[in-house]
Design a protein around this motif. Structure first.
Motif, PDB file in Angstrom:
ATOM      1  N   ALA A 253       0.829  -1.202   0.000  1.00  0.00           N
ATOM      2  CA  ALA A 253       0.000   0.000   0.000  1.00  0.00           C
ATOM      3  C   ALA A 253       0.869   1.260   0.000  1.00  0.00           C
ATOM      4  O   ALA A 253       0.594   2.228  -0.718  1.00  0.00           O
ATOM      5  CB  ALA A 253      -0.931  -0.011   1.215  1.00  0.00           C
ATOM      6  N   GLU A 254       1.932   1.248   0.810  1.00  0.00           N
ATOM      7  CA  GLU A 254       2.853   2.391   0.858  1.00  0.00           C
ATOM      8  C   GLU A 254       3.529   2.600  -0.490  1.00  0.00           C
ATOM      9  O   GLU A 254       3.732   3.747  -0.929  1.00  0.00           O
ATOM     10  CB  GLU A 254       3.910   2.148   1.947  1.00  0.00           C
ATOM     11  N   HIS A 255       3.882   1.514  -1.144  1.00  0.00           N
ATOM     12  CA  HIS A 255       4.525   1.594  -2.463  1.00  0.00           C
ATOM     13  C   HIS A 255       3.607   2.258  -3.489  1.00  0.00           C
ATOM     14  O   HIS A 255       4.034   3.158  -4.228  1.00  0.00           O
ATOM     15  CB  HIS A 255       4.901   0.186  -2.927  1.00  0.00           C
ATOM     16  N   LEU A 256       2.342   1.836  -3.528  1.00  0.00           N
ATOM     17  CA  LEU A 256       1.408   2.426  -4.495  1.00  0.00           C
ATOM     18  C   LEU A 256       1.224   3.919  -4.234  1.00  0.00           C
ATOM     19  O   LEU A 256       1.162   4.723  -5.164  1.00  0.00           O
ATOM     20  CB  LEU A 256       0.063   1.698  -4.430  1.00  0.00           C
ATOM     21  N   GLU A 257       1.141   4.281  -2.968  1.00  0.00           N
ATOM     22  CA  GLU A 257       0.997   5.693  -2.609  1.00  0.00           C
ATOM     23  C   GLU A 257       2.241   6.488  -3.043  1.00  0.00           C
ATOM     24  O   GLU A 257       2.130   7.590  -3.594  1.00  0.00           O
ATOM     25  CB  GLU A 257       0.793   5.822  -1.102  1.00  0.00           C
ATOM     26  N   ALA A 258       3.419   5.924  -2.800  1.00  0.00           N
ATOM     27  CA  ALA A 258       4.669   6.622  -3.105  1.00  0.00           C
ATOM     28  C   ALA A 258       4.894   6.783  -4.602  1.00  0.00           C
ATOM     29  O   ALA A 258       5.379   7.819  -5.057  1.00  0.00           O
ATOM     30  CB  ALA A 258       5.849   5.877  -2.478  1.00  0.00           C
ATOM     31  N   VAL A 259       4.535   5.760  -5.373  1.00  0.00           N
ATOM     32  CA  VAL A 259       4.813   5.774  -6.809  1.00  0.00           C
ATOM     33  C   VAL A 259       3.699   6.425  -7.614  1.00  0.00           C
ATOM     34  O   VAL A 259       3.952   7.196  -8.546  1.00  0.00           O
ATOM     35  CB  VAL A 259       5.062   4.329  -7.315  1.00  0.00           C
TER      36      VAL A 259
ATOM     37  N   GLY B 254      -3.037   5.177  -2.827  1.00  0.00           N
ATOM     38  CA  GLY B 254      -2.918   3.804  -2.359  1.00  0.00           C
ATOM     39  C   GLY B 254      -4.037   2.925  -2.881  1.00  0.00           C
ATOM     40  O   GLY B 254      -4.805   3.323  -3.767  1.00  0.00           O
ATOM     41  N   PRO B 255      -4.163   1.720  -2.348  1.00  0.00           N
ATOM     42  CA  PRO B 255      -5.209   0.812  -2.814  1.00  0.00           C
ATOM     43  C   PRO B 255      -6.601   1.331  -2.513  1.00  0.00           C
ATOM     44  O   PRO B 255      -6.830   1.920  -1.452  1.00  0.00           O
ATOM     45  CB  PRO B 255      -4.922  -0.489  -2.053  1.00  0.00           C
ATOM     46  N   HIS B 256      -7.525   1.121  -3.432  1.00  0.00           N
ATOM     47  CA  HIS B 256      -8.916   1.517  -3.214  1.00  0.00           C
ATOM     48  C   HIS B 256      -9.561   0.610  -2.170  1.00  0.00           C
ATOM     49  O   HIS B 256     -10.383   1.059  -1.371  1.00  0.00           O
ATOM     50  CB  HIS B 256      -9.687   1.436  -4.531  1.00  0.00           C
ATOM     51  N   THR B 257      -9.179  -0.670  -2.201  1.00  0.00           N
ATOM     52  CA  THR B 257      -9.708  -1.634  -1.235  1.00  0.00           C
ATOM     53  C   THR B 257      -8.610  -2.591  -0.787  1.00  0.00           C
ATOM     54  O   THR B 257      -7.620  -2.805  -1.488  1.00  0.00           O
ATOM     55  CB  THR B 257     -10.867  -2.477  -1.814  1.00  0.00           C
ATOM     56  N   ILE B 258      -8.807  -3.162   0.382  1.00  0.00           N
ATOM     57  CA  ILE B 258      -7.995  -4.270   0.883  1.00  0.00           C
ATOM     58  C   ILE B 258      -8.950  -5.357   1.334  1.00  0.00           C
ATOM     59  O   ILE B 258      -9.894  -5.092   2.088  1.00  0.00           O
ATOM     60  CB  ILE B 258      -7.090  -3.831   2.050  1.00  0.00           C
ATOM     61  N   SER B 259      -8.721  -6.572   0.861  1.00  0.00           N
ATOM     62  CA  SER B 259      -9.548  -7.724   1.245  1.00  0.00           C
ATOM     63  C   SER B 259      -8.787  -8.590   2.239  1.00  0.00           C
ATOM     64  O   SER B 259      -7.552  -8.657   2.212  1.00  0.00           O
ATOM     65  CB  SER B 259      -9.924  -8.554   0.019  1.00  0.00           C
ATOM     66  N   VAL B 260      -9.531  -9.285   3.095  1.00  0.00           N
ATOM     67  CA  VAL B 260      -8.909 -10.072   4.163  1.00  0.00           C
ATOM     68  C   VAL B 260      -9.459 -11.508   4.190  1.00  0.00           C
ATOM     69  O   VAL B 260      -9.981 -11.962   5.202  1.00  0.00           O
ATOM     70  CB  VAL B 260      -9.099  -9.388   5.535  1.00  0.00           C
ATOM     71  N   PRO B 261      -9.341 -12.255   3.075  1.00  0.00           N
ATOM     72  CA  PRO B 261      -9.846 -13.626   3.083  1.00  0.00           C
ATOM     73  C   PRO B 261      -8.954 -14.557   3.908  1.00  0.00           C
ATOM     74  O   PRO B 261      -7.763 -14.305   4.092  1.00  0.00           O
ATOM     75  CB  PRO B 261      -9.784 -14.014   1.596  1.00  0.00           C
TER      76      PRO B 261
END
Length: 472
Positions: free
Chosen positions: A260-266, A270-277
């Protein structure tokens, strides 16, 4: 070397950095002064680093865990209100060439029923979903370049968007398919998809390669770098996730936040969603084969820490989890849930014989959509079928700006109320309609902008008169 801005998987998800993070977390799990400082930072609503969050995950002090839960609940209310967005998965095909050892679609499974929907069968599935009241789908397909090429996926999306049945329409199609090329992501973007979803499964490279022994998914770097290619291809909204139970959960948690930090930095968002299956029983899969399963309490703590670490990101929990577990984590940060899900191919329009299955995993929460909506209302949540931001171009950093400025009550709240009103008019049972209308009346009063509140009231009245699809 760890480099959050690198486009190389082994550099933005650095094994050395994760191990140092876990060691740091172990050293400070009882450091009350540091834990209090991290919690104070979290209260600023700007998130935490993977290292800070990992300290909180390692902490076992009951009073601090209680603070984490209370803060997660408040941050959820601040950014998302009491809304819970509803969606359904739609399985197009379970043909797959990969050898994933945790998934019954793996190539060596010769007794699962292999199916691929025709466009006519997709129309029947979509009609069945519209008859429930769904407006948002997440399409799923195994990785098979012969049976499930990108052209097939694009044709399916076009078919889904083209089905109109009574007052039903699918307004947003999210896509969960295998990692692909920038050009194919560009084609998905041009087809009008919502969020591109791809679960990492595990960020531990050695485990990843063992869990994916054969097939194109074996390539850890290509899979892990997929979100960068998707964003390069013009897709603003991407959804991350790991499959908890495959590897040590603290390792996965750190890797997930680093991604998530990488997407924000680049990419600036950040991610629109995070799933926790979590790993669940399936056709030839026994969760007991995997020795990294997590308890419901640890699962709840992970959900709470994701919420305070990435406060603006939506969190998804599916019908893999039971009603009781979903009820436990809803207040801790979850903003989207599936309802009345079928994980078989063609499972909405017709039931499969008991002796034959095409399902990817067992569904724990088997209630109807109306039962789920009724349950949410009784718990004090606002069920939402809203897709307005996507259709108004409020995606990527534009959605995040809206969320960060806490404008949810002036935008998402009225949109949610209007879509709930549509559901109540067209699909709800009598009890659900009664308590839903009472909820709408209460929630309208919470809209702070009087002009927005007045317009929302007018649109809701018009929906009762037969009009549809209003949005802010």
């Amino acid at each position: 070397m760890y480099d959050v801005k690198s486009w190389k998987a082994e550099e933005f998800i650095s094994d050395e950095e994760i191990r140092e993070t876990l060691a740091y977390a172990d050293e400070n799990r009882g450091n009350v002064e540091l834990i209090d400082a991290i919690l104070a930072k979290a209260k600023e609503r700007k998130g935490l680093t993977h290292r800070e969050a990992s300290v909180l995950l390692a902490c076992e002090l009951p009073e601090k865990i209680a603070e984490i839960y209370a803060l997660a609940e408040q941050i959820k209310k601040d950014f998302y209100g009491n809304r819970i967005v509803l969606f359904a998965p739609l399985y197009l095909s379970n043909y797959c060439v990969n050898g994933c050892v945790y998934c019954p679609y793996h190539l060596k499974n010769k007794h699962i029923a292999r199916k691929k929907l025709t466009q006519e069968e997709i129309a029947a599935e979509v009609t069945a979903l519209q008859d429930m009241g769904h407006k948002r789908l997440a399409i799923e397909a195994g990785e098979d370049p012969v049976n499930n090429p990108i052209e097939y996926i694009l044709e399916c999306i076009d078919t889904i968007y083209g089905i109109r049945h009574k007052n039903g329409a699918i307004r947003r199609v999210n896509v969960n398919i295998a990692a692909t090329t920038v050009e194919n992501y560009r084609r998905l973007h041009d087809a009008g998809i919502g969020t591109y979803i791809l679960f990492q499964e595990t960020y531990h490279r050695e485990s990843y390669e063992k869990l994916h022994p054969t097939g194109p998914k074996h390539d850890y770097a290509y899979h892990t770098e997929a979100m960068d290619r998707a964003m390069e291809g013009g897709i603003d909204d991407v959804g991350l996730g790991v499959l908890f139970g495959l590897e040590m959960y603290r390792y996965e948690f750190a890797g997930l936040l680093m991604h998530a930090e990488h997407l924000e930095a680049v990419h600036g968002v950040g991610p629109h969603t995070i799933s926790v299956p979590r790993v669940k029983r399936a056709d030839d899969i026994d969760p007991a084969q995997f020795d990294n399963g997590i308890s419901d309490e640890v699962f709840a703590k992970i959900c709470a820490l994701i919420r305070i670490s990435v406060p603006y990101t939506g969190m998804i929990i599916s019908t893999r989890e039971s009603q009781a577990v979903r009820e436990r984590v809803l207040p801790l940060g979850v903003s989207q849930i599936s309802g009345a899900s079928r994980t078989s191919v063609g499972g909405y329009a017709s039931d499969e014989p008991e002796e034959i299955t095409s399902a990817q995993f067992d569904v724990s929460d088997q209630r109807s959509l109306d039962e789920v909506v009724n349950w949410l209302i009784k718990l004090g949540y606002l069920p939402s079928f809203c897709t307005a931001c996507y259709r108004e171009g409020r995606t990527g950093d534009r959605f995040m700006a809206l969320c960060k400025n806490m404008q949810i009550l002036n935008c998402c709240q009225p949109n949610a109320l209007m879509t709930l009103k549509e559901y109540l008019e067209d699909y709800a049972g009598e009890e659900t309609k009664k308590i839903g209308m009472e909820l709408i009346e209460r929630e309208l009063e919470k809209i702070p902008n009087p002009k927005v509140r007045k317009t929302a009231c007018e649109h809701i009245h018009d929906i009762g008169g037969g009009r549809r699809d209003f949005r802010f």
